[in-house]
Design a protein around this motif. Sequence first.
Motif, PDB file in Angstrom:
ATOM      1  N   PRO A 726       0.851  -1.191   0.000  1.00  0.00           N
ATOM      2  CA  PRO A 726       0.000   0.000   0.000  1.00  0.00           C
ATOM      3  C   PRO A 726       0.886   1.240   0.000  1.00  0.00           C
ATOM      4  N   ASN A 727       0.284   2.419   0.007  1.00  0.00           N
ATOM      5  CA  ASN A 727       1.065   3.620   0.270  1.00  0.00           C
ATOM      6  C   ASN A 727       1.469   3.596   1.740  1.00  0.00           C
ATOM      7  N   PHE A 728       2.749   3.723   2.006  1.00  0.00           N
ATOM      8  CA  PHE A 728       3.228   3.690   3.381  1.00  0.00           C
ATOM      9  C   PHE A 728       2.926   5.015   4.077  1.00  0.00           C
ATOM     10  N   SER A 729       2.597   4.917   5.359  1.00  0.00           N
ATOM     11  CA  SER A 729       2.406   6.104   6.190  1.00  0.00           C
ATOM     12  C   SER A 729       3.558   6.149   7.182  1.00  0.00           C
ATOM     13  N   VAL A 730       4.422   7.129   7.051  1.00  0.00           N
ATOM     14  CA  VAL A 730       5.612   7.177   7.894  1.00  0.00           C
ATOM     15  C   VAL A 730       5.683   8.504   8.636  1.00  0.00           C
ATOM     16  N   GLY A 731       6.276   8.440   9.798  1.00  0.00           N
ATOM     17  CA  GLY A 731       6.484   9.631  10.609  1.00  0.00           C
ATOM     18  C   GLY A 731       7.702   9.445  11.487  1.00  0.00           C
ATOM     19  N   THR A 732       8.088  10.496  12.175  1.00  0.00           N
ATOM     20  CA  THR A 732       9.250  10.418  13.056  1.00  0.00           C
ATOM     21  C   THR A 732       8.963  11.122  14.375  1.00  0.00           C
ATOM     22  N   THR A 733       9.665  10.667  15.402  1.00  0.00           N
ATOM     23  CA  THR A 733       9.804  11.402  16.649  1.00  0.00           C
ATOM     24  C   THR A 733      11.299  11.627  16.835  1.00  0.00           C
ATOM     25  N   CYS A 734      11.687  12.368  17.858  1.00  0.00           N
ATOM     26  CA  CYS A 734      13.118  12.674  17.977  1.00  0.00           C
ATOM     27  C   CYS A 734      13.563  12.783  19.423  1.00  0.00           C
ATOM     28  N   THR A 735      14.479  11.890  19.783  1.00  0.00           N
ATOM     29  CA  THR A 735      15.300  12.075  20.987  1.00  0.00           C
ATOM     30  C   THR A 735      16.740  12.033  20.486  1.00  0.00           C
ATOM     31  N   PRO A 736      17.411  13.162  20.388  1.00  0.00           N
ATOM     32  CA  PRO A 736      18.746  13.198  19.781  1.00  0.00           C
ATOM     33  C   PRO A 736      19.731  12.300  20.519  1.00  0.00           C
ATOM     34  N   CYS A 737      20.574  11.634  19.757  1.00  0.00           N
ATOM     35  CA  CYS A 737      21.646  10.837  20.347  1.00  0.00           C
ATOM     36  C   CYS A 737      22.509  11.738  21.209  1.00  0.00           C
ATOM     37  N   SER A 738      22.863  11.236  22.378  1.00  0.00           N
ATOM     38  CA  SER A 738      23.558  12.080  23.356  1.00  0.00           C
ATOM     39  C   SER A 738      25.068  12.108  23.195  1.00  0.00           C
ATOM     40  N   HIS A 739      25.630  11.259  22.323  1.00  0.00           N
ATOM     41  CA  HIS A 739      27.089  11.124  22.347  1.00  0.00           C
ATOM     42  C   HIS A 739      27.763  11.308  21.004  1.00  0.00           C
ATOM     43  N   ASN A 740      27.050  11.776  19.971  1.00  0.00           N
ATOM     44  CA  ASN A 740      27.766  12.180  18.763  1.00  0.00           C
ATOM     45  C   ASN A 740      27.401  13.610  18.430  1.00  0.00           C
ATOM     46  N   PRO A 741      28.258  14.331  17.743  1.00  0.00           N
ATOM     47  CA  PRO A 741      28.057  15.771  17.571  1.00  0.00           C
ATOM     48  C   PRO A 741      26.868  16.157  16.720  1.00  0.00           C
ATOM     49  N   LEU A 742      26.306  15.209  15.976  1.00  0.00           N
ATOM     50  CA  LEU A 742      25.156  15.513  15.137  1.00  0.00           C
ATOM     51  C   LEU A 742      23.838  15.106  15.781  1.00  0.00           C
ATOM     52  N   GLY A 743      23.893  14.315  16.836  1.00  0.00           N
ATOM     53  CA  GLY A 743      22.668  13.853  17.482  1.00  0.00           C
ATOM     54  C   GLY A 743      21.863  12.894  16.643  1.00  0.00           C
TER      55      GLY A 743
END
Length: 791
Positions: A726-743
């Motif tokens: 089917p058409n995929f339904s995608v989303g995101t949440t965010c808890t940035p990684c704590s130990h690399n400079p980009l999160g």
Amino acid sequence: MNDLSAGNTSPLGASLPRKEDYRFLTGSGRYTDDVTLPHQTYAYFLRSPHAHAKILGYRLDAAKAARGVVAIFTGDDIKAAGIGGLPCGWLITDVEGQPMKEPPHPVLAIDKVRYVGDHVALVIADTYEHARDAAELIDVDYEPLEAVVHVSDALRPGAPAVHDSAPDNRSFVWALGDKAAVDAAFAKAAHVTTLEFENNRLIPNAIEPRSALAHYSRADDSYTLYVSNQNPHLERLLISAFVLNLPEHKVRVIAPDVGGGFGSKIYLYAEEAAMVWASQKINRPIKWTADRSEAFVSDAHGRDHVSKAELAIDADGHFLALRVDTKAAVGAYLSTFASAVPTILYGTLLAGQYKTPAIHVTVTAVFTHTAPVDAYRGAGRPEATYLLERIVETAARELKLDPIELRRRNFITEFPHQTPVALSYDVGDYAASVDKALKLADIAGFPARREQAQQRGKLRGIGYSCYIEACGLAPSNIAGALGARAGLYEAGQVRVHPTGKVTIFTGSHSHGQGHETTFAQVVSDRLGIPFEDIDVVHGDTGRVPFGMGTYGSRSLSVGGSAIVKAIDKVIAKGKEIAAHVLEASAGDIEFEGGTFKVAGTDKSIPFAQVALTAYVPHNYPLDKLEPGLDETAFYDPTNFTFPAGCHICEVEVDPDTGETSVIAMTAVDDFGNIVNPMIVEGQVHGGLAQGIGQALLEGCVYDRESGQLLTGSYMDYAMPRASNFPNFSVGTTCTPCSHNPLGVKGCGEAGAIGSTPAVINAITDAIGARELTMPATPERVWRALQTAQHA
């Protein structure tokens, strides 16, 4: 989502079109098979038609006399030359404290063949057709032997041994966790759920088959290997130091555009090592490109676990302990990462998102007369998630609890969290992903949709999966203590040109992930220069620093972090240059938006002028700084990253035929900070397609009597098509990684990890079945439905 057209200036978070796409869409990509060298020859590998046989001899005269033949090599030649076998890159120590059994893996079969497709002879001719025709004239005298292709057969008493050094066909028995604590928890459990199942063997099917072109230069005694590979530096290291005993600086490996890998192109394969060696023998370049039938029998396969899982639960629905016993097929030989997949990348993920106090897992790695088994998209993480999410869903049904409610009761909510299976999660918010997924999937409306389906004579089901994965294997010293035979860092070089334009050299490798775009976005943001002024170079050991390639969703979290470290060095030097030009202290120089300025003043100098000054040092602190602006950094992570999420599948089953349709697929993932949402969404879509493909269609099958591959073409191995989704339904949440400079955390494998159990959970929900073997073909679904109805 950031949108540059809306006035935002940072490229981070913007869905910029991929830089790579123009050449790919216009047919201008340069793949290994596109490379042609003067006086090039062509290779054809004669492969074993037997799963297990002794080689009593060869008759080569007719083949050597055939038209266009340049040379023919067999295992006898390899043995006489003293060429080493292909190494395994991860040493596992078994429960008795002994190293795993690691039988030699010859470049060409010596004395025996051990699976259908095993390498018997290398034929080199002036055209591919001539090499193939000559190979058909080779007469090999085989003595066929009994074969075992399934782990249960290989482990039975008296089964034929794949290797004399492992008479019981066990490479190792590995365990992790506190067995005593688990046993004690089970003794006081109010409820125990038990599930036994197989995780079906898969065959990778990248659009571009494996290909290699080996060239020896007598002028400087050097070797160049063009190869469709995800990890060129590791390829060079293994070929030079461990197989052919060549000086590493005399071997250059180039991985140009690569048309998909999914793990199957991480490894060193026998074909590549044989061709590098043979190119010196004939003093001419040799090219080989697999056809699809060849790929089916010779590419490393994935998955192939047989497991029993038991989950102990208290009277309030809280998990007390998990007990797992897994038999993992490794095939006829230990491939490069074969030993790590069912152990370090599997057992350590069995906590999932849950605060289960005690876990114990035992893994038996089993040799079989089949193609080697190694990493395939997700590599151990899909197998762990499938086991855990199937038993959690089954437990919820047994307890007559809502599957999401049972998960919520057991979610980890406090971080950092030390699991009982070695890993320590830094951050996460699993409830947030579930909440968003439930809304996107419109779970509130599911009962009405199920009722409507029943009125049409169809069965509707809903299935859930809450996964976590460990990406960016790290750190090197811990990995080494766990058996890794290589470092797990990454390298990045930032070369600023006199005009302020930048070239990035990265040890990571792109084979569809869009690194030339996302890495440029990171650099553009950090240096404040236009996205278009940045090029990214990868895949060539002669041009880039030593790196560990791309696998395990590590590129941005590890490779990108190395680039950021190199950028920091560039900026630090730029501040020294700017301070000299602006007659200020370096401590007073600030850098922002592509400009160096003296804090608290209007004195500034643009990045491009600093770059020019570095290369035209007329007004330059030569007493303190060297000219030039070119910095390199290595980044070794301090921990894994832990992407996580919730996938929900809705299916409809025809009870008369067992045909299953995926009606809706929802994926909400926490990847930490996101650099390019469009690329991330594409990665998730691709992973979902592979995960659903495993659940419904794909399954590698060997005949248990003869050892012949029964699914050796697309006529028998069912690949998913667009109509299956089917058409995929995608989303995101965010808890940035704590130990690399980009999160950042990594997104490349998530779709293939979370989707498969969600699909099977949905089907079993629809038909009321407890167990269902993958792939869930119409026949299997129909039979499971009949069993459920008569239970």
